[in-house]
Design a protein around this motif. Structure first.
Motif: not given
Length: 555
Positions: A64, A68, A123, A127, A164, A167, A170, A187, A191, A229
């Motif tokens: 993830v 991102q 998710r 995604l 985001g 994410t 998640i 995360v 970003s 992913f």
């Protein structure tokens, strides 16, 4: 099962809860929920992402992390293609910047439009679908023969970017509020770093290859992260239970035994597909309800509104600030694209310092919580920010004065001051999303979608005025006036932080969804600390056929 409960006594754990059904019908509402209550994770806890081992959660988070970075790389790397686009398509600088504006504004709406679907349908595939479409539109831009095609591709790419919000959703799937700090920290680092990786790589692309490779680099990066992913398991509780229900029905069929077990979303999924094709009004009403949820939260939930605006204004200031590098350093210091790109590494240093500072902060809070037996207070998540937020105006004022060739002959002191700006921007983003993920739990994707909406929308608008601010205010005498203006604005931007810290409990008390989530967590904690585990209800075996008439519910 008792071992699992014993290992998770440090926080609320999902319970097993089964609800009776008849044949293939689930006794629930039109949204596909069972009669046991609203969305949560109270079913088959050993299957859910909450119960995954730590290593599995962090493998998931690592993928993830790069997803991102990829999404924010797409937004920032195009800044280095502006001059090349001007020459290739014979357009003005303003027209070239319009595609950045279009992408970021569309990205703002994309965050809001994709996030709630991940809450209702999982998710993983939402995604993955987003990443696939973004790669298609980036490829369209890379093969464009006119600027109109690029504009269309950028708008569609922005709308298809989930951002985001998913994410962070998640993270909410895998970690309880009292354990989420390290994961949210990780995360958020991805970003903010993605926005800086763009100009660092973009400098090399601008100097060495044609403009098409700016877009093809997005495709290459995007395909790699999408492949990684899609190999990951689902984290959303409802989808995990749907898969379990299907597996149990398959096993029963192999044994020649009828079984009518249904997952919490299976009926509504099948119904929705049929009704969408036939234009059923109830289904379309449900679709618009899902789409409007993030926008409704942005307008009606004070936590989402004010913290999103705080984070959004901060990001717009940063985006304007970053756009100034070409004006401030290119001519006075004779820096090329690659050297200017290296200047962004100072911001990454600031982000890493902020990341480490919050690791220590989370560790201290967790130890205090463990000693006291009390959960981490939501407002305490803003405590460190009280001291870091002033770094934003301080760093900008230093940048303004140190970037003048008449004062300092080297650009590196000014660039070094951006370390403070990076620390502050990181802390503002992290603290606001951490607060919202803790407050809204399962609906964290919609809540943080408001944060992403404000950040991307205001950053997109700033793409239009950033260069004029530095080129027309104080030129040709100096370039510091633009930075001084931004520094003064940033003082006002950080004031709400102190209001939330000292009045946050009152604000949360007037936030209906945050209060509902707080009550649900209290019920779970009460169940966990009770004398015995609640007995599953509604389970029934038909004495004549031996089939199991149950459905997975979410209490």
């Amino acid at each position: 099962m008792s071992d699992l409960i014993e290992s998770e006594k440090k926080g609320p754990l999902p319970e097993v809860h089964l609800v009776e059904t008849r044949d293939t019908e689930t006794r629930g509402n039109s949204q596909g929920e069972t009669s046991s209550g609203p969305d949560n994770k109270n079913a088959y806890p050993e299957l859910l992402a909450y119960s995954w081992p730590t290593w599995k959660k962090w493998v998931h988070l690592t993928v993830v992390f790069f997803v991102q970075i990829s999404m924010n790389y797409n937004a920032s790397v195009v800044g280095n293609a502006l001059g090349l686009l001007e020459k290739r398509f014979e357009i003005t600088e303003f027209q070239a910047r319009l595609q950045m504006f279009a992408f970021l504004v569309a990205y703002a709406f994309g965050c809001e439009l994709w996030a709630p679907w991940s809450e209702d349908f999982g998710r993983r595939w939402i995604l993955t679908g987003s990443l696939l479409l973004v790669n298609i539109w980036a490829a369209m831009c890379g093969s464009a023969t006119n600027f109109t095609t690029i504009m269309v591709g950028r708008v569609l790419g922005g709308l298809c970017s989930a951002g985001g919000s998913i994410t962070l959703g998640i993270v909410a799937d895998m970690f309880r509020p009292d354990e989420q700090g390290y994961a949210v920290n990780f995360v958020v680092l991805a970003s903010v770093s993605g926005s800086v990786v763009g100009p660092v790589v973009g400098g090399y692309l601008e100097e060495n290859v044609e403009w098409e490779w700016n877009f093809w680099s997005q495709v290459i990066f995007g395909v790699l992260v999408m492949a990684a992913f899609v190999a990951l398991p689902e984290t959303r509780a409802k989808e995990i239970l749907n898969s379990k229900a299907k597996a149990l029905r398959t096993d029963a069929a192999k044994e020649g035994r009828p079984c009518h077990i249904k997952g919490p979303r299976e009926n509504v999924d099948i119904m929705s597909r049929r009704q969408i094709l036939t234009g059923h009004p109830e289904t379309w009403r449900h679709i618009f309800t899902i789409w409007l949820r993030p926008f409704k939260m942005f307008v009606t939930e004070p936590i989402v509104l004010f913290l999103s605006l705080l984070s959004g204004f901060s990001d717009a200031l940063i985006f304007t600030f970053l756009n100034s590098y070409g004006v401030v350093f290119k001519e006075p210091y004779k820096l090329g694209p690659v050297q200017i790109g290296h200047g962004f590494l100072f911001l990454i240093v600031g982000y890493i310092i902020g990341y480490v500072a919050y690791i220590v902060d989370f560790w201290v809070k967790k130890r205090r919580s463990k000693r006291s037996g009390e959960p981490i207070n939501p407002e305490s998540r803003l405590f460190l920010l009280l001291f870091i937020a002033p770094f934003l105006p301080v760093g900008m004022f230093l940048f303004a004065w140190l970037s003048e060739p008449s004062i300092v002959s080297s650009p590196w002191p000014a660039l070094s001051s951006t370390v403070l700006v990076g620390i502050a921007n990181y802390a503002i983003y992290l603290a606001t999303v951490d607060y919202m993920v803790a407050a809204y739990g399962a609906f964290a994707a919609s809540a943080t979608g408001g944060n992403g909406f404000a950040r991307d929308l205001l950053a997109g608008i700033s793409a239009l005025y950033a260069n004029p601010l530095y080129e027309n205010v104080g030129r040709p005498e100096n370039t510091r006036n633009g930075s001084v203006i931004l520094a003064c604005i940033s003082i006002g931007v950080i004031i709400p932080i102190y209001a939330f810290y000292f009045k946050g409990e009152w604000i949360r008390g007037h936030s209906s969804m945050a209060e509902d989530f707080k009550k649900q967590e209290a019920v779970r904690e009460e169940q966990l600390t009770g004398s015995r585990r609640p007995t599953p209800i509604g389970s029934r075996r038909n004495s004549s056929t031996g089939e199991v008439d149950i459905a997975f519910g979410t209490a």
